[in-house]
Motif scaffolding. Structure first.
Motif, PDB file in Angstrom:
ATOM      1  N   GLN A  92     -64.286   9.006  29.225  1.00 29.11           N
ATOM      2  CA  GLN A  92     -63.347   8.560  28.247  1.00 29.11           C
ATOM      3  C   GLN A  92     -64.242   8.348  26.968  1.00 29.11           C
ATOM      4  O   GLN A  92     -65.281   7.721  27.017  1.00 29.11           O
ATOM      5  N   PHE A  93     -64.090   9.142  25.717  1.00 32.99           N
ATOM      6  CA  PHE A  93     -64.788   8.716  24.651  1.00 32.99           C
ATOM      7  C   PHE A  93     -64.036   9.464  23.564  1.00 32.99           C
ATOM      8  O   PHE A  93     -63.577  10.576  23.401  1.00 32.99           O
ATOM      9  N   ASP A  94     -63.451   8.621  22.594  1.00 29.01           N
ATOM     10  CA  ASP A  94     -62.720   8.982  21.478  1.00 29.01           C
ATOM     11  C   ASP A  94     -63.295   9.750  20.540  1.00 29.01           C
ATOM     12  O   ASP A  94     -64.239   9.457  19.624  1.00 29.01           O
ATOM     13  N   VAL A  95     -63.022  11.151  20.445  1.00 29.78           N
ATOM     14  CA  VAL A  95     -63.749  12.207  19.633  1.00 29.78           C
ATOM     15  C   VAL A  95     -62.855  12.526  18.318  1.00 29.78           C
ATOM     16  O   VAL A  95     -63.287  13.474  17.500  1.00 29.78           O
ATOM     17  N   GLN A  96     -61.662  11.757  18.151  1.00 30.07           N
ATOM     18  CA  GLN A  96     -60.959  12.061  17.078  1.00 30.07           C
ATOM     19  C   GLN A  96     -61.313  10.989  15.760  1.00 30.07           C
ATOM     20  O   GLN A  96     -60.388  10.160  15.197  1.00 30.07           O
ATOM     21  N   ARG A  97     -62.496  10.784  15.562  1.00 29.93           N
ATOM     22  CA  ARG A  97     -63.065  10.027  14.499  1.00 29.93           C
ATOM     23  C   ARG A  97     -64.354  10.547  14.050  1.00 29.93           C
ATOM     24  O   ARG A  97     -64.983  11.460  14.650  1.00 29.93           O
ATOM     25  N   ARG A  98     -64.952   9.975  13.003  1.00 28.93           N
ATOM     26  CA  ARG A  98     -66.196  10.435  12.497  1.00 28.93           C
ATOM     27  C   ARG A  98     -67.337   9.667  13.113  1.00 28.93           C
ATOM     28  O   ARG A  98     -67.225   8.450  13.596  1.00 28.93           O
ATOM     29  N   PHE A 116     -72.127   4.240  21.594  1.00 34.70           N
ATOM     30  CA  PHE A 116     -73.247   5.299  21.924  1.00 34.70           C
ATOM     31  C   PHE A 116     -73.742   5.175  22.943  1.00 34.70           C
ATOM     32  O   PHE A 116     -74.238   6.003  23.772  1.00 34.70           O
ATOM     33  N   GLN A 117     -74.162   3.752  23.311  1.00 37.92           N
ATOM     34  CA  GLN A 117     -75.087   3.389  24.562  1.00 37.92           C
ATOM     35  C   GLN A 117     -74.215   3.591  25.672  1.00 37.92           C
ATOM     36  O   GLN A 117     -74.729   4.139  26.551  1.00 37.92           O
ATOM     37  N   ALA A 118     -73.012   3.225  25.515  1.00 38.27           N
ATOM     38  CA  ALA A 118     -72.111   3.302  26.736  1.00 38.27           C
ATOM     39  C   ALA A 118     -71.833   4.847  27.142  1.00 38.27           C
ATOM     40  O   ALA A 118     -71.786   5.338  28.546  1.00 38.27           O
ATOM     41  N   LEU A 119     -71.952   5.765  26.345  1.00 42.55           N
ATOM     42  CA  LEU A 119     -71.913   7.186  26.630  1.00 42.55           C
ATOM     43  C   LEU A 119     -72.910   7.721  27.090  1.00 42.55           C
ATOM     44  O   LEU A 119     -72.970   8.303  28.128  1.00 42.55           O
ATOM     45  N   VAL A 120     -74.100   7.279  26.722  1.00 41.70           N
ATOM     46  CA  VAL A 120     -75.404   7.777  27.359  1.00 41.70           C
ATOM     47  C   VAL A 120     -75.500   7.331  28.649  1.00 41.70           C
ATOM     48  O   VAL A 120     -75.858   8.016  29.432  1.00 41.70           O
ATOM     49  N   LEU A 121     -74.911   5.905  29.034  1.00 38.00           N
ATOM     50  CA  LEU A 121     -75.097   5.418  30.328  1.00 38.00           C
ATOM     51  C   LEU A 121     -74.022   6.208  31.157  1.00 38.00           C
ATOM     52  O   LEU A 121     -74.397   6.795  32.392  1.00 38.00           O
ATOM     53  N   ALA A 122     -73.044   6.787  30.690  1.00 35.42           N
ATOM     54  CA  ALA A 122     -71.979   7.505  31.376  1.00 35.42           C
ATOM     55  C   ALA A 122     -72.520   8.866  31.653  1.00 35.42           C
ATOM     56  O   ALA A 122     -72.184   9.619  32.572  1.00 35.42           O
ATOM     57  N   LEU A 123     -73.420   9.435  30.625  1.00 33.74           N
ATOM     58  CA  LEU A 123     -73.821  10.808  30.873  1.00 33.74           C
ATOM     59  C   LEU A 123     -75.182  10.929  31.771  1.00 33.74           C
ATOM     60  O   LEU A 123     -75.630  12.120  32.145  1.00 33.74           O
ATOM     61  N   THR A 124     -75.626   9.832  32.061  1.00 39.38           N
ATOM     62  CA  THR A 124     -76.961   9.556  32.805  1.00 39.38           C
ATOM     63  C   THR A 124     -76.936   9.647  34.598  1.00 39.38           C
ATOM     64  O   THR A 124     -76.086   8.696  34.902  1.00 39.38           O
ATOM     65  N   PRO A 125     -77.408  10.682  34.875  1.00 37.86           N
ATOM     66  CA  PRO A 125     -77.151  10.653  36.516  1.00 37.86           C
ATOM     67  C   PRO A 125     -77.846   9.370  37.033  1.00 37.86           C
ATOM     68  O   PRO A 125     -78.898   8.802  36.470  1.00 37.86           O
TER      69      PRO A 125
END
Length: 268
Positions: A233-239, A248-257
């Motif tokens: 989950q990541f809200d891309v309907q914003r700037r 941003f940190q949480a997204l990187v952790l979610a993307l990291t194997p």
């Protein structure tokens, strides 16, 4: 030993600090203590170096300009590293001083201040604190809050790892030659509780997000996440400027194997 006047070199972005009151205020903000393991980047004509070394007893300086490095070597209390700071391994500098942590200070050349900040990000484990004089506009970006015009890649990359504050305003007339911009001094304290991240991945995510900052993220980061087959989950309907550092940190952790080693940051 009398030295001939040094002419500031444009290619090194040299502006020498000459205002005694500002120098005192910077030294006060740094608060050097005898025996501190301190490194000064770009000491120039030693305006800050001299009051620092008087309080410290000894100081390591990094100077690229050959003529200035030669001058500095005639000072008995200075250890001079004649080098481009981007090639200096700060972990080795700490080891050479038999120090677990370094205090890093300097009047950073405006033309390469951002690469220096990113280079030091790789050495953050051996840094106690950093005090830098920079272009005020750069510091505004470093400390900016989300949903402001100054908030961007630099804000996210540095706020993830440091607590930062703008501690002093420095006007152009404090320098010779005067720069065309206002300056300021920033204090940077490494966060002991920073989430371990793949720094190179964070850099890539943030770069993509802010590549077209006026557009909503669906067009930039959204498309990039789709290519990565991101199922979270990541809200891309914003700037990008509306996304807090923590997200941003949480997204990187979610993307990291899981089990992947964080990669160091390389900034061109």
């Amino acid at each position: 030993m009398k030295h001939s006047p040094h002419i500031a070199r444009k290619r090194f972005g040299q502006h020498f600090l000459t205002d005694g009151g500002i120098i005192d205020a910077i030294v006060q903000a740094i608060a050097p203590q005898p025996g501190d393991a301190m490194v000064e980047i770009g000491p120039g004509l030693a305006a800050l170096t001299q009051p620092l070394v008087e309080r410290l007893g000894a100081l390591t300086v990094i100077e690229l300009d050959r003529d200035l490095a030669q001058r500095l070597r005639s000072h008995g209390q200075l250890k001079v590293i004649e080098s481009d700071v981007l090639k200096v391994d700060f972990a080795q500098v700490a080891q050479a001083q038999d120090a677990t942590k370094l205090r890093v200070v300097g009047n950073l050349p405006y033309n390469i201040s951002t690469p220096i900040l990113f280079h030091l990000l790789n050495a953050v484990d051996v840094v106690q604190d950093q005090h830098f004089m920079l272009q005020k506009e750069v510091i505004d970006r470093m400390v900016a809050k989300p949903s402001t015009a100054a908030y961007g890649r630099l804000s996210v990359m540095l706020q993830w790892r440091y607590a930062m504050e703008n501690v002093l305003f420095v006007p152009p007339e404090s320098f010779s030659p005067p720069p065309r911009v206002d300056s300021a001094v920033v204090r940077m304290l490494p966060r002991p509780d920073a989430t371990p991240l793949d720094v190179a991945l964070l850099s890539e995510v943030v770069q993509v997000a802010f590549s077209q900052r006026r557009k909503i993220l669906r067009h930039t980061l959204g498309a990039w996440l789709q290519n990565k087959n991101f199922a979270g989950q990541f809200d891309v309907q914003r700037r990008a400027e509306e996304v807090p550092v923590e997200e941003f940190q949480a997204l990187v952790l979610a993307l990291t194997p899981s089990g992947a080693c964080p990669a160091p940051l390389s900034v061109q």
